[in-house]
Enzyme design. Structure first.
Site, PDB file in Angstrom:
ATOM      1  N   PRO A   2       0.835  -1.201   0.000  1.00  0.00           N
ATOM      2  CA  PRO A   2       0.000   0.000   0.000  1.00  0.00           C
ATOM      3  C   PRO A   2       0.871   1.252   0.000  1.00  0.00           C
ATOM      4  O   PRO A   2       1.802   1.370   0.793  1.00  0.00           O
ATOM      5  CB  PRO A   2      -0.791  -0.122   1.304  1.00  0.00           C
ATOM      6  CG  PRO A   2      -0.784  -1.579   1.620  1.00  0.00           C
ATOM      7  CD  PRO A   2       0.533  -2.081   1.132  1.00  0.00           C
ATOM      8  N   GLU A   3       0.587   2.178  -0.911  1.00  0.00           N
ATOM      9  CA  GLU A   3       1.321   3.429  -0.972  1.00  0.00           C
ATOM     10  C   GLU A   3       0.427   4.528  -0.409  1.00  0.00           C
ATOM     11  O   GLU A   3      -0.628   4.253   0.164  1.00  0.00           O
ATOM     12  CB  GLU A   3       1.760   3.699  -2.413  1.00  0.00           C
ATOM     13  CG  GLU A   3       2.644   2.587  -2.977  1.00  0.00           C
ATOM     14  CD  GLU A   3       3.071   2.820  -4.417  1.00  0.00           C
ATOM     15  OE1 GLU A   3       3.211   3.983  -4.827  1.00  0.00           O
ATOM     16  OE2 GLU A   3       3.258   1.816  -5.143  1.00  0.00           O
ATOM     17  N   LYS A  60       3.477   6.612   4.519  1.00  0.00           N
ATOM     18  CA  LYS A  60       2.732   5.361   4.428  1.00  0.00           C
ATOM     19  C   LYS A  60       2.328   4.828   5.805  1.00  0.00           C
ATOM     20  O   LYS A  60       1.825   3.718   5.915  1.00  0.00           O
ATOM     21  CB  LYS A  60       3.576   4.297   3.713  1.00  0.00           C
ATOM     22  CG  LYS A  60       4.000   4.687   2.299  1.00  0.00           C
ATOM     23  CD  LYS A  60       4.879   3.602   1.705  1.00  0.00           C
ATOM     24  CE  LYS A  60       5.438   4.015   0.359  1.00  0.00           C
ATOM     25  NZ  LYS A  60       6.325   2.967  -0.213  1.00  0.00           N
ATOM     26  N   HIS A  93      -4.820 -15.460   9.419  1.00  0.00           N
ATOM     27  CA  HIS A  93      -3.762 -14.455   9.402  1.00  0.00           C
ATOM     28  C   HIS A  93      -4.128 -13.197  10.187  1.00  0.00           C
ATOM     29  O   HIS A  93      -3.578 -12.122   9.948  1.00  0.00           O
ATOM     30  CB  HIS A  93      -3.385 -14.065   7.962  1.00  0.00           C
ATOM     31  CG  HIS A  93      -3.105 -15.228   7.070  1.00  0.00           C
ATOM     32  ND1 HIS A  93      -2.034 -16.081   7.274  1.00  0.00           N
ATOM     33  CD2 HIS A  93      -3.767 -15.697   5.976  1.00  0.00           C
ATOM     34  CE1 HIS A  93      -2.042 -17.025   6.330  1.00  0.00           C
ATOM     35  NE2 HIS A  93      -3.079 -16.816   5.545  1.00  0.00           N
ATOM     36  N   ARG A 112       1.928 -11.923   5.390  1.00  0.00           N
ATOM     37  CA  ARG A 112       3.393 -12.038   5.457  1.00  0.00           C
ATOM     38  C   ARG A 112       3.972 -11.685   6.826  1.00  0.00           C
ATOM     39  O   ARG A 112       5.171 -11.840   7.049  1.00  0.00           O
ATOM     40  CB  ARG A 112       4.027 -11.153   4.384  1.00  0.00           C
ATOM     41  CG  ARG A 112       3.617 -11.524   2.970  1.00  0.00           C
ATOM     42  CD  ARG A 112       4.526 -10.865   1.962  1.00  0.00           C
ATOM     43  NE  ARG A 112       4.101 -11.112   0.595  1.00  0.00           N
ATOM     44  CZ  ARG A 112       4.808 -10.793  -0.480  1.00  0.00           C
ATOM     45  NH1 ARG A 112       5.984 -10.219  -0.338  1.00  0.00           N
ATOM     46  NH2 ARG A 112       4.359 -11.037  -1.690  1.00  0.00           N
ATOM     47  N   ARG A 264      13.824  -3.452  -9.087  1.00  0.00           N
ATOM     48  CA  ARG A 264      12.407  -3.099  -9.106  1.00  0.00           C
ATOM     49  C   ARG A 264      11.916  -3.006 -10.545  1.00  0.00           C
ATOM     50  O   ARG A 264      12.523  -2.336 -11.386  1.00  0.00           O
ATOM     51  CB  ARG A 264      12.163  -1.752  -8.408  1.00  0.00           C
ATOM     52  CG  ARG A 264      12.672  -1.660  -6.990  1.00  0.00           C
ATOM     53  CD  ARG A 264      11.980  -2.625  -6.048  1.00  0.00           C
ATOM     54  NE  ARG A 264      10.581  -2.349  -5.902  1.00  0.00           N
ATOM     55  CZ  ARG A 264      10.070  -1.486  -5.008  1.00  0.00           C
ATOM     56  NH1 ARG A 264      10.871  -0.800  -4.212  1.00  0.00           N
ATOM     57  NH2 ARG A 264       8.772  -1.305  -4.926  1.00  0.00           N
TER      58      ARG A 264
END
Length: 275
Positions: A2-3, A60, A93, A112, A264
């Site tokens: 997420p940005e 962020k 999770h 994660r 990237r």
């Protein structure tokens, strides 16, 4: 990951769902997410009986303003928040659950397990890690063009990596850096030392326009991002270069290219963004 637009969308949604609610207790199923204090039991003791008064954003990061503390939360790659009735079964999770006194939960899920939470005294959150080294983001009202310009033009790195550096400018990740550079007409491998004063202005203006548009659209849904009500962002329908490799450029109809820049995936138009 997420940005800024995705985090801003989450912030706005969570404000509607949690402001004024009081935390009765907390269940922590993956203690490594709690970075401060060191003992997660102390985290639980400190945060109990505190009320969420506001939710801010720094780059962020989400900042939950409580009575005496600020909860600084970073979603990292796949962190998600959701508000649910306490009677509803936990989803897989789910690692941190804030139980409110009104019978609802604020639940943090993270496949994660890379997200982080710091509980810090109010007024100290900007003077210590993790926010100490986070620069201004282009949507801040007092964003300093001069400070940003100095950081860019003294760097020997390429502009793609400079813009990904959260100590230079906050909030931009891989998606919005590619989109910003396309709008500014700058090749991602351009060295910071070579960026002109005019191009610095173009980068800032392009980043502001791109981020504001993305916020209006609720962010970009890439992989698994959804906001805290399970809604997907729609900005992916307006992406000019990111994920558009081998497609025709919307401006000039040349073919969008994809290269690797320091590992990237990087997308650009060779005609609109000449080296």
């Amino acid at each position: 990951m997420p940005e800024l637009p995705e985090v801003e969308t989450i912030r706005q949604t969570l404000k509607q769902l949690t402001i004024g609610k009081t935390i009765q207790t907390v269940d922590i199923y993956w203690p490594k997410i709690i970075q401060e204090p060191d003992d997660y039991h102390h985290f639980i003791d400190l945060i109990k009986n505190q009320t969420i008064h506001d939710i801010r954003r720094k780059g962020k990061f989400l900042l939950f303003d409580l009575n005496q503390h600020v909860l600084v939360s970073h979603l990292r790659m796949e962190g998600k928040y959701g508000v649910y009735p306490q009677r509803e079964e936990l989803m897989a999770h789910t690692h941190v659950v804030f139980h409110f006194t009104d019978g609802t939960d604020l639940r943090y899920r993270d496949v994660r397990k890379l997200g982080t939470m710091h509980l810090q005294e109010r007024g100290t959150e900007l003077t210590k890690k993790p926010l100490l080294l986070v620069a201004q983001d282009p949507l801040e009202a007092d964003f300093s063009l001069q400070t940003f310009q100095k950081k860019v033009q003294k760097s020997e790195r390429n502009i793609k990596n400079i813009l990904l550096d959260q100590s230079v400018i906050a909030g931009l990740g891989n998606i919005y850096v590619d989109e910003t550079l396309f709008m500014a007409g700058i090749h991602p491998l351009t060295k910071g030392l070579s960026v002109t004063d005019e191009q610095v202005i173009q980068i800032v203006e392009a980043s502001v326009a791109t981020l504001k548009d993305a916020v209006k659209q609720g962010g970009t849904t890439i992989r698994s991002y959804v906001n805290s009500q399970g809604q997907i962002g729609m900005f992916q329908q307006k992406l000019n270069v990111y994920g558009q490799n081998d497609k025709a450029c919307r401006k000039c109809e040349d073919t969008i290219m994809k290269i690797k820049v320091n590992g990237r995936g990087t997308h650009y138009c060779p005609s609109c963004q000449p080296i």
